[in-house]
Design a protein around this motif. Structure first.
Motif, PDB file in Angstrom:
ATOM      1  N   CYS A  96     -65.145   7.594 -65.750  1.00  0.00           N
ATOM      2  CA  CYS A  96     -65.829   8.641 -64.985  1.00  0.00           C
ATOM      3  C   CYS A  96     -65.346   8.643 -63.535  1.00  0.00           C
ATOM      4  CB  CYS A  96     -67.344   8.418 -65.038  1.00  0.00           C
ATOM      5  SG  CYS A  96     -68.318   9.734 -64.271  1.00  0.00           S
ATOM      6  N   ARG A 127     -63.309  11.801 -61.990  1.00  0.00           N
ATOM      7  CA  ARG A 127     -64.047  12.484 -60.925  1.00  0.00           C
ATOM      8  C   ARG A 127     -63.253  12.450 -59.623  1.00  0.00           C
ATOM      9  NH1 ARG A 127     -68.093  10.607 -57.141  1.00  0.00           N
ATOM     10  NH2 ARG A 127     -69.306  12.357 -56.340  1.00  0.00           N
ATOM     11  N   THR A 167     -71.762  13.138 -67.160  1.00  0.00           N
ATOM     12  CA  THR A 167     -71.526  14.496 -66.673  1.00  0.00           C
ATOM     13  C   THR A 167     -72.816  15.309 -66.611  1.00  0.00           C
ATOM     14  OG1 THR A 167     -70.997  15.262 -68.917  1.00  0.00           O
ATOM     15  CG2 THR A 167     -69.166  14.502 -67.555  1.00  0.00           C
ATOM     16  N   TYR A 168     -73.687  15.155 -67.613  1.00  0.00           N
ATOM     17  CA  TYR A 168     -74.949  15.889 -67.612  1.00  0.00           C
ATOM     18  C   TYR A 168     -75.815  15.476 -66.434  1.00  0.00           C
ATOM     19  CZ  TYR A 168     -74.303  17.718 -72.391  1.00  0.00           C
ATOM     20  OH  TYR A 168     -73.856  18.379 -73.504  1.00  0.00           O
ATOM     21  N   ALA A 198     -71.601  23.318 -70.014  1.00  0.00           N
ATOM     22  CA  ALA A 198     -70.612  22.423 -69.393  1.00  0.00           C
ATOM     23  C   ALA A 198     -69.206  22.747 -69.877  1.00  0.00           C
ATOM     24  CB  ALA A 198     -70.961  20.963 -69.711  1.00  0.00           C
ATOM     25  N   SER A 253     -71.103  12.560 -71.905  1.00  0.00           N
ATOM     26  CA  SER A 253     -72.081  13.483 -71.323  1.00  0.00           C
ATOM     27  C   SER A 253     -73.233  12.778 -70.639  1.00  0.00           C
ATOM     28  CB  SER A 253     -72.615  14.425 -72.407  1.00  0.00           C
ATOM     29  OG  SER A 253     -73.047  13.707 -73.539  1.00  0.00           O
ATOM     30  N   PHE A 272     -64.958  17.039 -67.789  1.00  0.00           N
ATOM     31  CA  PHE A 272     -66.097  17.358 -68.656  1.00  0.00           C
ATOM     32  C   PHE A 272     -65.792  17.181 -70.139  1.00  0.00           C
ATOM     33  CE2 PHE A 272     -67.397  19.541 -64.748  1.00  0.00           C
ATOM     34  CZ  PHE A 272     -68.705  19.091 -64.653  1.00  0.00           C
TER      35      PHE A 272
END
Length: 464
Positions: free
Chosen positions: A174, A178, A216-217, A298, A213, A208
């Motif tokens: 992540c 990111r 990301t969520y 998303a 998730s 994404f």
């Protein structure tokens, strides 16, 4: 003699119950004519191995390659090819979002299904496999991350969107992806070109699609109590590069551009399939499936139709693609309808609130059902500047559209056991079909009890 007859009937009873419990007993009118879908890449391989299917598929591709597509499809040979292919695995094939050969899979899917439609449809069927998971561990994690159940005073002061960014940095994948999209989307090309939007979109899609998730969520749908948190949520996708532009194009024109790209077209169709407001369900979502809607939302980020929060209000939520309905002419009604699927969508709002709060509507059959109502329009408030640094510019807001659920007396389920009463936990939905098979209903359920009654009667008669 009587004992021997009793033994024979007991053996018969055992065999009968075994046969009724076998998978073959599930065959019935519910499953008649339904074929389990395969991914379109595999379906293409199966078609290529069969001469009749292979030749017809080549014919159809030639028909769709013509300039005047409708004229080509009116050709008898083209129609014959399409009819044959509707009986092949290609007709039922689907794709998985983020799969290795996703673009190839989608190209095969649309090569068949574009020939099945007459002109441009407002809503298109999703080429993706239906989401079968519902209220998964992602929602349980959201309950922990959002502070649900904690001291309200402490939770109110927390910036859950900042916490989500910190959690992302603790995960190597992540953090890497990111950092990549932040770097690319913030890289100025020239004084007149603030960034490379194409590369920014690609980096966002990778983030994404490849990051779980649960991370990301949290960044997209975190709940907020103040404007600073909501602005952080709005800045999650670096909107100055990925979202905003000098002028807003017409929404129908933007949709037309999106539909020229198989990936963008597919993600938009998937959003409509999973987030289109339904007034036949308690949550306003198709099949009461929040997770499917959130995933579809998303999935559109990183394309021409990228949606985002339009302001940093913590008390209401409005999301929209970067477009308007100016200049729609006699298509203004259709344009407004398209735009309302984003800006005034109770399904999407309810799903975001459910995730952000770490709670969900209790759909117990004992509770009185009611029809979902359209969420009231939330007035737009001035947004904060776009030039905030990454450390202070990411977030999500609290939504008020689900409050009517609590007002109806339906309590949110916060228990660890998650004794959800969603229909997906008690029913099986055939992919691509509206038919629902309830495991505790239907002829397969009634047969064992009927057999027991009949055998017991015969045994009693023999004994007498």
């Amino acid at each position: 003699m009587i004992l021997a007859n009793v033994f024979c009937f007991l053996f018969f009873l055992d065999e009968t119950l075994r046969s009724l419990a076998s998978p073959s007993s599930l065959q019935g009118p519910e499953l008649h004519g339904w074929r389990p879908p395969v991914d379109c890449v595999r379906a293409n391989e199966l078609c290529a191995a069969e001469s009749n299917c292979s030749s017809r598929y080549r014919t159809l591709r030639q028909c769709l390659a013509g300039r005047d597509r409708n004229t080509m499809l009116a050709n008898k040979e083209c129609q014959a090819a399409l009819e044959v292919l509707q009986e092949s695995p290609l007709y039922d094939c689907r794709c998985k979002r983020g799969m290795k050969k996703e673009l190839q899979c989608l190209q095969i899917y649309w090569s068949i299904h574009l020939g099945l439609t007459e002109g441009e449809e407002f809503y298109e069927a999703s080429p993706y496999e239906p989401v079968t998971s519902r209220l998964s561990d992602i929602f349980r994690l959201a309950s922990i991350f959002s502070g649900t159940g904690a001291d309200p005073a402490v939770s109110a002061k927390s910036n859950h969107c900042l916490d989500a960014a910190k959690a992302c940095n603790l995960n190597d994948n992540c953090k890497k992806l990111r950092s990549s999209y932040i770097s690319i989307c913030n890289r100025e090309i020239s004084p007149t070109e603030r960034c490379n939007r194409r590369k920014c979109h690609k980096a966002l899609r990778q983030f994404f699609d490849r990051v779980p998730s649960e991370y990301t969520y949290r960044m997209l749908f975190c709940s907020c109590q103040d404007q600073a948190c909501a602005e952080r949520r709005r800045q999650t996708i670096l909107p100055s590069c990925s979202y905003e532009d000098k002028e807003k194009p017409n929404c129908l024109d933007l949709r037309s551009v999106c539909r020229t790209d198989h990936l963008c077209r597919s993600r938009l169709a998937d959003f409509h399939a999973n987030c289109r407001a339904s007034y036949q369900t308690l949550t306003s979502c198709p099949a009461d499936n929040y997770q499917a809607c959130l995933g579809s939302y998303a999935g559109m980020i990183g394309f021409d139709m990228t949606p985002n929060y339009v302001d940093s209000s913590p008390t209401g939520i409005v999301v929209s693609p970067w477009c308007s309905c100016r200049g729609s002419g006699n298509m203004e009604e259709e344009c407004e309808k398209f735009l309302r699927d984003f800006t005034e969508n109770p399904c999407l709002r309810n799903a975001i609130q459910a995730f952000g709060n770490g709670t969900d509507v209790n759909l117990s059959p004992k509770s009185p059902s009611f029809q979902a109502t359209q969420a009231p329009r939330v007035e737009k408030t001035p947004s904060l500047p776009d030039d905030l640094s990454d450390s202070t510019s990411l977030g999500t807001s609290v939504i008020t559209t689900c409050t009517s659920v609590q007002e109806q007396g339906l309590k949110a389920n916060n228990s660890k056991e998650l004794s959800m009463c969603f229909t997906e936990l008690t029913t099986n939905i055939i992919p691509g079909s509206k038919k629902v098979i309830k495991p505790n209903s239907g002829p397969c359920r009634a047969r064992p009890s009927a057999a027991l009654t009949a055998v017991s009667f015969l045994m009693l008669k023999l004994a007498l």
